[in-house]
Write a protein that holds these residues in place. Structure first.
Motif, PDB file in Angstrom:
ATOM      1  N   SER A 184      -4.579  10.166  -6.579  1.00 50.35           N
ATOM      2  CA  SER A 184      -5.345   9.648  -5.439  1.00 50.35           C
ATOM      3  C   SER A 184      -4.479   9.467  -4.196  1.00 50.35           C
ATOM      4  O   SER A 184      -4.993   9.308  -3.091  1.00 50.35           O
ATOM      5  CB  SER A 184      -6.031   8.332  -5.805  1.00 50.35           C
ATOM      6  N   TYR A 185      -3.153   9.509  -4.352  1.00 51.10           N
ATOM      7  CA  TYR A 185      -2.246   9.330  -3.217  1.00 51.10           C
ATOM      8  C   TYR A 185      -1.849  10.651  -2.554  1.00 51.10           C
ATOM      9  O   TYR A 185      -1.071  10.643  -1.600  1.00 51.10           O
ATOM     10  CB  TYR A 185      -0.968   8.603  -3.661  1.00 51.10           C
TER      11      TYR A 185
ATOM     12  N   VAL B 276      -2.523  10.921   1.416  1.00 52.09           N
ATOM     13  CA  VAL B 276      -1.693   9.998   2.190  1.00 52.09           C
ATOM     14  C   VAL B 276      -0.228  10.421   2.102  1.00 52.09           C
ATOM     15  O   VAL B 276       0.499  10.373   3.099  1.00 52.09           O
ATOM     16  CB  VAL B 276      -1.878   8.537   1.720  1.00 52.09           C
ATOM     17  N   ASN B 277       0.198  10.865   0.940  1.00 52.99           N
ATOM     18  CA  ASN B 277       1.567  11.349   0.796  1.00 52.99           C
ATOM     19  C   ASN B 277       1.821  12.510   1.749  1.00 52.99           C
ATOM     20  O   ASN B 277       2.838  12.530   2.450  1.00 52.99           O
ATOM     21  CB  ASN B 277       1.835  11.780  -0.648  1.00 52.99           C
TER      22      ASN B 277
ATOM     23  N   ASP C  97       0.823  -1.208   0.000  1.00 49.36           N
ATOM     24  CA  ASP C  97       0.000   0.000   0.000  1.00 49.36           C
ATOM     25  C   ASP C  97       0.864   1.269   0.000  1.00 49.36           C
ATOM     26  O   ASP C  97       2.040   1.235   0.333  1.00 49.36           O
ATOM     27  CB  ASP C  97      -0.990   0.000   1.167  1.00 49.36           C
ATOM     28  N   PHE C  98       0.250   2.369  -0.395  1.00 50.19           N
ATOM     29  CA  PHE C  98       0.987   3.619  -0.565  1.00 50.19           C
ATOM     30  C   PHE C  98       1.636   4.095   0.727  1.00 50.19           C
ATOM     31  O   PHE C  98       2.803   4.495   0.726  1.00 50.19           O
ATOM     32  CB  PHE C  98       0.087   4.726  -1.132  1.00 50.19           C
TER      33      PHE C  98
ATOM     34  N   ILE D 208       4.765  10.797  -7.618  1.00 49.17           N
ATOM     35  CA  ILE D 208       3.765   9.804  -7.223  1.00 49.17           C
ATOM     36  C   ILE D 208       3.065   9.278  -8.473  1.00 49.17           C
ATOM     37  O   ILE D 208       2.956   9.973  -9.486  1.00 49.17           O
ATOM     38  CB  ILE D 208       2.741  10.348  -6.204  1.00 49.17           C
TER      39      ILE D 208
ATOM     40  N   LEU E 203       4.839   3.099  -6.124  1.00 54.77           N
ATOM     41  CA  LEU E 203       3.792   4.116  -6.127  1.00 54.77           C
ATOM     42  C   LEU E 203       4.356   5.517  -5.918  1.00 54.77           C
ATOM     43  O   LEU E 203       3.638   6.492  -6.092  1.00 54.77           O
ATOM     44  CB  LEU E 203       2.740   3.780  -5.062  1.00 54.77           C
TER      45      LEU E 203
END
Length: 127
Positions: free
Chosen positions: A85-86, A89-90, A48-49, A81, A118
């Motif tokens: 969509s990340y 979270v990033n 996962d990211f 990235i 990712l």
């Protein structure tokens, strides 16, 4: 070393944990860390990211330590990235790692060399 965050009042202000520019004076060492990817020493890649992002920062820490530096010496970050969509979270994982440090920063959504990666992050550090 003297370090100063620059955020011109007549230009857009930062929208997150970074500075528009960072001025350095009287530094002795400059380190350019190549793009670090989410690969563990045994070549495994987290799925996962968030786990990948944390691994990338661990890999950056390792490079900084090897040069006798630490995350407090980071003055510039380039983050790549794989998908928009990340973004949230990033930003969360980056804030966990950097705390109150506000380096200059660039974020790009890009295709990465390995489709399992990712993100990839490169940094510049100075002392």
């Amino acid at each position: 070393m003297k370090r100063e965050a620059i955020n011109a009042l007549d230009a857009p202000q930062p929208q997150g944990g970074y500075s528009q520019a960072v001025r350095l004076e009287n530094f002795e060492r400059l380190l350019f860390v190549s793009g670090q990817v989410p690969v563990l020493p045994g070549q495994a890649i987290p799925e996962d990211f968030a786990a990948q992002a944390r691994q990338v920062w661990l890999n950056i820490d390792a490079q900084l330590r090897a040069a006798g530096m630490s995350k407090s010496d980071i003055v510039k970050i380039n983050t790549y990235i794989a998908d928009r969509s990340y973004l949230a979270v990033n930003r969360e994982v980056r804030s966990e790692y950097l705390g109150s440090l506000l380096p200059a920063s660039t974020l790009v959504v890009a295709g990465l060399v390995d489709s399992a990666w990712l993100l990839e992050i490169e940094v510049v550090a100075a002392q």
